[in-house]
Design a protein around this motif. Structure first.
Motif, PDB file in Angstrom:
ATOM      1  N   HIS A 195     -12.546  10.142  13.877  1.00 26.51           N
ATOM      2  CA  HIS A 195     -12.375  10.611  11.947  1.00 26.51           C
ATOM      3  C   HIS A 195     -12.641   9.474  10.962  1.00 26.51           C
ATOM      4  N   TRP A 196     -13.906   8.674  11.686  1.00 28.08           N
ATOM      5  CA  TRP A 196     -13.925   7.470  11.154  1.00 28.08           C
ATOM      6  C   TRP A 196     -13.673   6.932   9.464  1.00 28.08           C
ATOM      7  N   PRO A 197     -13.810   7.665   8.866  1.00 28.18           N
ATOM      8  CA  PRO A 197     -13.918   8.179   7.679  1.00 28.18           C
ATOM      9  C   PRO A 197     -12.490   7.677   7.152  1.00 28.18           C
ATOM     10  N   ASP A 198     -12.174   8.751   7.771  1.00 24.37           N
ATOM     11  CA  ASP A 198     -10.121   9.332   7.844  1.00 24.37           C
ATOM     12  C   ASP A 198      -9.421   7.838   7.666  1.00 24.37           C
ATOM     13  N   ALA A 199      -9.406   7.068   9.209  1.00 26.30           N
ATOM     14  CA  ALA A 199      -8.998   6.381   9.906  1.00 26.30           C
ATOM     15  C   ALA A 199      -9.271   5.083   8.881  1.00 26.30           C
ATOM     16  N   THR A 200     -10.421   4.457   8.307  1.00 31.23           N
ATOM     17  CA  THR A 200     -10.330   3.657   7.822  1.00 31.23           C
ATOM     18  C   THR A 200     -10.007   3.669   6.410  1.00 31.23           C
ATOM     19  N   ALA A 201     -10.056   5.063   5.284  1.00 32.89           N
ATOM     20  CA  ALA A 201      -9.085   5.466   4.555  1.00 32.89           C
ATOM     21  C   ALA A 201      -7.673   4.954   4.728  1.00 32.89           C
ATOM     22  N   LEU A 202      -7.002   5.139   5.946  1.00 28.20           N
ATOM     23  CA  LEU A 202      -5.858   5.601   6.195  1.00 28.20           C
ATOM     24  C   LEU A 202      -5.746   3.959   6.132  1.00 28.20           C
ATOM     25  N   LEU A 203      -5.746   3.050   6.693  1.00 27.69           N
ATOM     26  CA  LEU A 203      -5.929   1.990   7.049  1.00 27.69           C
ATOM     27  C   LEU A 203      -5.585   1.223   5.940  1.00 27.69           C
ATOM     28  N   SER A 204      -6.806   1.260   4.740  1.00 28.62           N
ATOM     29  CA  SER A 204      -6.412   0.593   3.277  1.00 28.62           C
ATOM     30  C   SER A 204      -5.694   0.976   3.054  1.00 28.62           C
ATOM     31  N   THR A 205      -4.746   2.271   2.905  1.00 27.74           N
ATOM     32  CA  THR A 205      -3.215   2.785   2.143  1.00 27.74           C
ATOM     33  C   THR A 205      -2.632   1.619   3.038  1.00 27.74           C
ATOM     34  N   VAL A 206      -2.793   1.905   4.433  1.00 27.23           N
ATOM     35  CA  VAL A 206      -1.469   0.772   5.240  1.00 27.23           C
ATOM     36  C   VAL A 206      -1.600  -0.447   4.613  1.00 27.23           C
ATOM     37  N   ARG A 207      -2.952  -1.102   4.653  1.00 25.84           N
ATOM     38  CA  ARG A 207      -3.046  -2.486   3.210  1.00 25.84           C
ATOM     39  C   ARG A 207      -2.487  -2.398   2.229  1.00 25.84           C
ATOM     40  N   ALA A 208      -2.731  -1.914   1.313  1.00 24.80           N
ATOM     41  CA  ALA A 208      -1.944  -1.999   0.150  1.00 24.80           C
ATOM     42  C   ALA A 208      -0.584  -1.516   0.198  1.00 24.80           C
ATOM     43  N   LEU A 209       0.005  -0.721   0.877  1.00 22.92           N
ATOM     44  CA  LEU A 209       1.520  -1.077   1.341  1.00 22.92           C
ATOM     45  C   LEU A 209       1.759  -2.481   1.669  1.00 22.92           C
ATOM     46  N   LEU A 210       1.686  -2.877   2.376  1.00 19.40           N
ATOM     47  CA  LEU A 210       1.651  -3.782   2.651  1.00 19.40           C
ATOM     48  C   LEU A 210       1.786  -5.298   2.160  1.00 19.40           C
ATOM     49  N   ASN A 211       0.454  -5.029   1.118  1.00 21.51           N
ATOM     50  CA  ASN A 211       0.367  -6.354   0.477  1.00 21.51           C
ATOM     51  C   ASN A 211       2.070  -6.536  -0.411  1.00 21.51           C
ATOM     52  N   ASN A 212       1.743  -4.462  -0.970  1.00 23.47           N
ATOM     53  CA  ASN A 212       3.063  -4.929  -2.151  1.00 23.47           C
ATOM     54  C   ASN A 212       4.426  -5.551  -2.005  1.00 23.47           C
ATOM     55  N   THR A 213       4.629  -5.146  -0.355  1.00 25.45           N
ATOM     56  CA  THR A 213       5.812  -5.525   0.011  1.00 25.45           C
ATOM     57  C   THR A 213       5.792  -7.024   0.543  1.00 25.45           C
ATOM     58  N   ASP A 214       4.839  -7.438   1.141  1.00 24.99           N
ATOM     59  CA  ASP A 214       4.576  -9.371   0.594  1.00 24.99           C
ATOM     60  C   ASP A 214       4.980  -9.768  -0.603  1.00 24.99           C
ATOM     61  N   GLU A 215       4.107  -9.144  -1.177  1.00 24.26           N
ATOM     62  CA  GLU A 215       3.929  -9.930  -2.761  1.00 24.26           C
ATOM     63  C   GLU A 215       5.740  -9.908  -2.996  1.00 24.26           C
ATOM     64  N   ALA A 216       6.915  -8.513  -2.954  1.00 25.57           N
ATOM     65  CA  ALA A 216       7.741  -8.048  -3.395  1.00 25.57           C
ATOM     66  C   ALA A 216       8.770  -8.789  -2.897  1.00 25.57           C
ATOM     67  N   VAL A 217       8.373  -9.152  -1.524  1.00 21.91           N
ATOM     68  CA  VAL A 217       9.898 -10.122  -0.353  1.00 21.91           C
ATOM     69  C   VAL A 217      10.037 -11.216  -1.417  1.00 21.91           C
ATOM     70  N   SER A 218       8.376 -12.091  -0.966  1.00 22.03           N
ATOM     71  CA  SER A 218       8.027 -13.699  -1.060  1.00 22.03           C
ATOM     72  C   SER A 218       8.835 -13.946  -2.749  1.00 22.03           C
ATOM     73  N   ALA A 219       8.167 -12.689  -3.695  1.00 21.40           N
ATOM     74  CA  ALA A 219       8.653 -13.015  -4.988  1.00 21.40           C
ATOM     75  C   ALA A 219      10.534 -13.790  -5.017  1.00 21.40           C
ATOM     76  N   ALA A 220      11.031 -12.745  -4.163  1.00 21.58           N
ATOM     77  CA  ALA A 220      12.610 -12.845  -4.148  1.00 21.58           C
ATOM     78  C   ALA A 220      12.635 -14.506  -3.527  1.00 21.58           C
TER      79      ALA A 220
END
Length: 461
Positions: free
Chosen positions: A339-364
């Motif tokens: 299910h290629w479109p679903d896989a692509t959308a889920l990976l985009s969600t993962v990337r957004a979550l990790l980006n936010n986490t990275d920013e928060a951890v880096s901010a400290a």
């Protein structure tokens, strides 16, 4: 509105044979007969009983003139008939392609011209049928009358032909447009068919590689009814609609073909992203564990306002990483099920979550680094900000005795704001974070004023 052939209109007794046709045949026979035969034949004409055949003199000249007028009228009639037939083809071409008001007006004008052609043709046929120029007892006055009527008929035919020619010239733009579309029709349909075939072949190749591509197969199957209509042709569906359909099929089939050819690369890219994001989530889990020691040092050394907004970073980082890992599992399942479109959308969600986490951890960590620097030497931050203000003030005064108020006012306010920020450092527990955010805001304001000055002076240059 049909073309009219000469015949014996309105005269009973000899249906299907006109005096015009017989006369034309006799004229051709006389022209083609050898002279000796004419010499033998002519005297024999006197052998009959009480008929009178007259030769020589004005009578024979008038008969010849009438015959010449008849021949000229016949030529004009056939020229008009040919022009009408050719023009009808042009009108039919326009009607097949164009439904605009201009095309409808052209059809109406052609029908009006058709009635004029019918009138001129009937006048000509009536003149031919009214006078038998082959009669032995043809009177000179009758021949002269025939010549006059046939000449008049010829002139009318020529006049209508001239009108037809002017009308034909006016059709130029409509006909050019119609012929252009007709010229596009066959190639456009063929390109659509070939693109559909290419899409089907690309899909077969993808399936042979073990990729299902069910969504692409469904999109290709949806084009089958369109292909059927293309095969039925423009005669059933019209030229404009067929051209539009061919363009639409071409575009949709080309999209399917391109996506099918990219599918193996897309699958490989999804596999790479799964590995990369999984590794990044593991690294962020490790980094999230380092946030608590940083917060402990911030609490120990700096005022509450300097770290209070970072209190929930460890919990938020841990939750975000857990959500990212859950989405990664779902993305892996979607990839396994192709299910290629679903896989692509889920990976985009993962990337957004990790980006936010990275920013928060880096901010400290960044907060601790900056607070350490300013607590040791706040003067460096102060001088940096003052330099930006002085540089902007020099620019505002360049070539002027006094600065523009819209430039001077925000710069003066920035000076006062910096002074207040410096004053806030006095005391036992200064709010260094407030000081840093204030100096950043001052520099941002100054940068906006500088950009405004340069833009205004650039426009006035």
């Amino acid at each position: 509105m049909g073309s009219v052939r000469p015949g014996r209109c309105g005269r009973p007794g000899r249906p299907g044979r006109s005096r015009f046709a017989a006369g034309l045949r006799d004229v051709l026979t006389l022209v083609l007969l050898p002279l000796p035969l004419l010499a033998v034949t002519a005297p024999a004409a006197f052998a009959g009983g009480g008929t009178r055949r007259w030769f020589g003199g004005r009578g024979e000249s008038v008969r010849a003139e009438a015959q010449a007028a008849k021949d000229a009228a016949a030529a004009a009639f056939y020229e008009l008939d040919t022009a009408q037939r050719d023009l009808r083809i042009s009108i039919e071409t326009i009607v097949a392609v164009d439904s605009s008001s201009g095309a409808r007006r052209a059809v109406s004008d052609f029908e009006t011209l058709g009635r004029r052609i019918d009138e001129a043709s009937h006048q000509y046929i009536g003149a031919v049928d009214a006078h038998d120029l082959d009669r032995d007892d043809l009177d000179a006055s009758v021949a002269a009358s025939a010549r006059t009527e046939l000449t008049r008929a010829k002139d009318e035919l020529t006049k209508v032909k001239d009108e037809l020619e002017r009308f034909r010239q006016g059709l130029g733009p409509l006909l050019d447009k119609a012929e252009t579309q007709l010229a596009r029709l066959a190639p456009a349909v063929e390109r659509a068919r070939q693109t559909l075939l290419a899409a089907s072949n690309a899909l077969d190749a993808v399936r042979a590689a073990g990729l299902r591509a069910d969504d692409l197969a469904a999109r290709l199957a949806a084009l089958a009814p369109e292909l059927t209509k293309l095969n039925q042709g423009a005669g059933q569906h019209g030229v404009p609609e067929t051209l539009q359909r061919a363009d639409r099929v071409l575009r949709d089939a080309e999209a399917v073909r391109a996506e099918a050819e990219r599918l193996p690369e897309r699958a490989a890219e999804i596999d790479r992203r799964l590995v990369s994001l999984r590794t990044r989530a593991q690294a962020l889990t490790t980094r999230s564990g380092q946030v608590e020691p940083i917060l402990s040092e911030l609490r120990r050394r700096f005022a509450l306002a300097c770290w209070e907004d970072l209190q929930r970073v460890p919990d938020q980082a841990g939750e975000s990483v857990r959500q990212a890992e859950t989405k990664l599992k779902e993305a892996q399942q979607a990839r396994d099920e192709q299910h290629w479109p679903d896989a692509t959308a889920l990976l985009s969600t993962v990337r957004a979550l990790l980006n936010n986490t990275d920013e928060a951890v880096s901010a400290a960590g960044d907060r601790l680094r900056r607070l350490n620097a300013v607590s040791k030497d706040p003067q460096q931050e102060i001088e940096r900000t003052r330099f930006a203000i002085r540089d902007a003030q020099r620019l505002a005064m360049a070539g002027r005795q006094t600065p523009e108020p819209r430039h001077a006012r925000p710069l003066d306010d920035s000076v006062a704001r910096l002074d207040r920020a410096v004053s806030s450092l006095e005391g036992r527990h200064p709010d260094y974070w407030h000081f840093l955010t204030e100096t950043e805001e001052v520099r941002s304001t100054v940068a906006r004023v500088v950009a405004q000055i340069r833009e205004e002076r650039g426009q006035g240059a």
